[in-house]
Design an enzyme around this catalytic site. Structure first.
Site, PDB file in Angstrom:
ATOM      1  N   HIS A  75       0.811  -1.248   0.051  1.00 29.79           N
ATOM      2  CA  HIS A  75       0.060  -0.177  -0.135  1.00 29.79           C
ATOM      3  C   HIS A  75       0.962   1.347  -0.103  1.00 29.79           C
ATOM      4  O   HIS A  75       0.648   2.195  -0.670  1.00 29.79           O
ATOM      5  CB  HIS A  75      -1.079  -0.040   1.156  1.00 29.79           C
ATOM      6  CG  HIS A  75      -1.971  -1.184   1.165  1.00 29.79           C
ATOM      7  ND1 HIS A  75      -2.779  -1.262   2.205  1.00 29.79           N
ATOM      8  CD2 HIS A  75      -2.150  -2.183   0.221  1.00 29.79           C
ATOM      9  CE1 HIS A  75      -3.466  -2.363   2.284  1.00 29.79           C
ATOM     10  NE2 HIS A  75      -3.032  -2.919   0.623  1.00 29.79           N
ATOM     11  N   HIS A 232      -8.961  -1.732  -5.184  1.00 30.92           N
ATOM     12  CA  HIS A 232      -8.022  -2.066  -4.234  1.00 30.92           C
ATOM     13  C   HIS A 232      -6.950  -3.151  -4.617  1.00 30.92           C
ATOM     14  O   HIS A 232      -5.944  -3.153  -4.526  1.00 30.92           O
ATOM     15  CB  HIS A 232      -8.525  -2.493  -2.956  1.00 30.92           C
ATOM     16  CG  HIS A 232      -7.459  -2.616  -1.820  1.00 30.92           C
ATOM     17  ND1 HIS A 232      -7.023  -1.717  -1.282  1.00 30.92           N
ATOM     18  CD2 HIS A 232      -6.827  -3.939  -1.470  1.00 30.92           C
ATOM     19  CE1 HIS A 232      -6.035  -2.113  -0.423  1.00 30.92           C
ATOM     20  NE2 HIS A 232      -5.808  -3.595  -0.645  1.00 30.92           N
ATOM     21  N   ASP A 236      -3.160  -2.772  -5.095  1.00 33.63           N
ATOM     22  CA  ASP A 236      -1.963  -3.499  -4.519  1.00 33.63           C
ATOM     23  C   ASP A 236      -0.960  -3.732  -5.726  1.00 33.63           C
ATOM     24  O   ASP A 236       0.031  -4.065  -5.704  1.00 33.63           O
ATOM     25  CB  ASP A 236      -2.661  -5.021  -4.433  1.00 33.63           C
ATOM     26  CG  ASP A 236      -3.295  -4.793  -2.855  1.00 33.63           C
ATOM     27  OD1 ASP A 236      -2.510  -4.073  -2.073  1.00 33.63           O
ATOM     28  OD2 ASP A 236      -4.039  -6.026  -2.342  1.00 33.63           O
ATOM     29  N   HIS A 259      -0.864 -11.057  -5.132  1.00 28.12           N
ATOM     30  CA  HIS A 259       0.674 -10.677  -4.807  1.00 28.12           C
ATOM     31  C   HIS A 259       1.472 -11.795  -5.087  1.00 28.12           C
ATOM     32  O   HIS A 259       2.660 -11.494  -5.812  1.00 28.12           O
ATOM     33  CB  HIS A 259       0.778 -10.764  -3.127  1.00 28.12           C
ATOM     34  CG  HIS A 259       0.274  -9.665  -2.596  1.00 28.12           C
ATOM     35  ND1 HIS A 259       0.242  -8.273  -2.917  1.00 28.12           N
ATOM     36  CD2 HIS A 259      -0.763  -9.652  -1.565  1.00 28.12           C
ATOM     37  CE1 HIS A 259      -0.849  -7.648  -2.136  1.00 28.12           C
ATOM     38  NE2 HIS A 259      -1.342  -8.381  -1.301  1.00 28.12           N
TER      39      HIS A 259
END
Length: 295
Positions: A75, A232, A236, A259
């Site tokens: 973030h 969001h 990321d 991720h």
């Protein structure tokens, strides 16, 4: 454009999302051509920002050196990258970046308070020359050549508050602050007990995450954007791709990216030098759009 850093150091205290412990974070300017570094001042360890530093991508991006970790960096890095900052030292007295409100808007405010300073070296850009992709069943992350920097993301969750969401983000600092920065991380109430048994989400609350039960959203204020969940994911992705250590020029396209997949994509890209070229921004500014706006 030239490389950029902060005009002055700035400090904040918060808690970590996963460990739930207090942490003090100080952002400090660095000279040109320094890059971005995390420094654990409690143990005296400096961790440079690069794909090789990543040691875990479970629920967050985690980097480490000599066994000392810094977790949940995505973030903060998303905001740092979106404000065009090339050289920065991030000093922490614990192993996790403060979660703030679960989005990156608090980091944006910190960066604006510190101010952005232009340096002498030309900014460099990594331009995508041919498509490159990483897949996991139907999930994928892909980079394609493009005259703009674009993040095009789609997700699907079998939940009444989410379902299928798509969003295409055309990168600029102004657009980032308006369209992406306020999108919060999210999680499901039924998973909280399991995550906490694994030492994760210990600092999570309705103050720093969207929490969903089986029927809807528990947060009193509801959503900040109609497509807050997928926005969001873009937040990321911007942070994860900043592990390349250089701004990206091309289109990032994903369905259900993570991720883990973002990390694998950065490694694969850097291993295939025919897929990209490094250019100074001054060499391409007449041909390509790359919109950092001065703060």
């Amino acid at each position: 454009m030239k490389e950029q850093t902060l005009k002055k150091a700035i400090e904040v205290v918060g808690i970590g999302l996963h460990k739930g412990v207090p942490v003090k974070m100080r952002l400090e300017p660095l000279p040109e051509n320094s890059g971005i570094h995390f420094f654990r001042n409690d143990v005296g360890v400096n961790i440079p920002l690069k794909p090789e530093s990543v040691v875990d991508t479970t629920m967050a991006t985690v980097i480490a050196k000599d066994g000392y970790r810094v977790s949940t960096i995505e973030h903060l890095l998303s905001a740092v990258h979106s404000y065009g900052i090339d050289n920065l030292r991030i000093v922490l007295d614990n192993e996790e970046v403060p979660i703030m409100d679960g989005s990156s808007i608090g980091y944006c405010m910190l960066l604006e308070e510190a101010g952005i300073e232009q340096q002498n070296s030309n900014k460099k850009i990594l331009r995508i020359k041919k498509p490159i992709e990483v897949k996991d069943d139907d999930k994928f992350v892909r980079l394609e050549p493009n005259k703009e920097c674009i993040f095009d993301f789609a997700i699907h969750f079998p939940h009444p508050a989410i379902g299928t969401q798509k969003y295409k983000f055309h990168f600029s600092t102004k657009n980032y602050k308006e369209e992406i920065a306020r999108a919060r991380t999210f999680g499901f109430l039924k998973e909280v007990q399991y995550l906490r048994s694994k030492g994760l989400a210990l600092g999570g609350s309705l103050d720093n995450a969207i929490v969903l039960d089986e029927n809807g959203i528990l947060n009193q204020g509801g959503l900040r954007y109609k497509e807050e969940f997928v926005r969001h994911k873009i937040l990321d992705a911007i942070g994860d791709m900043s592990l390349l250590g250089i701004p990206l020029l091309g289109a990032y396209i994903s369905y259900a990216g993570s991720h883990k997949l973002n990390h694998l994509l950065t490694k694969k890209l850097l291993s295939e030098d025919k897929s990209y070229e490094i250019m100074e921004l001054g060499d391409i500014e007449q041909t390509y759009d790359y919109a950092y706006e001065r703060i």
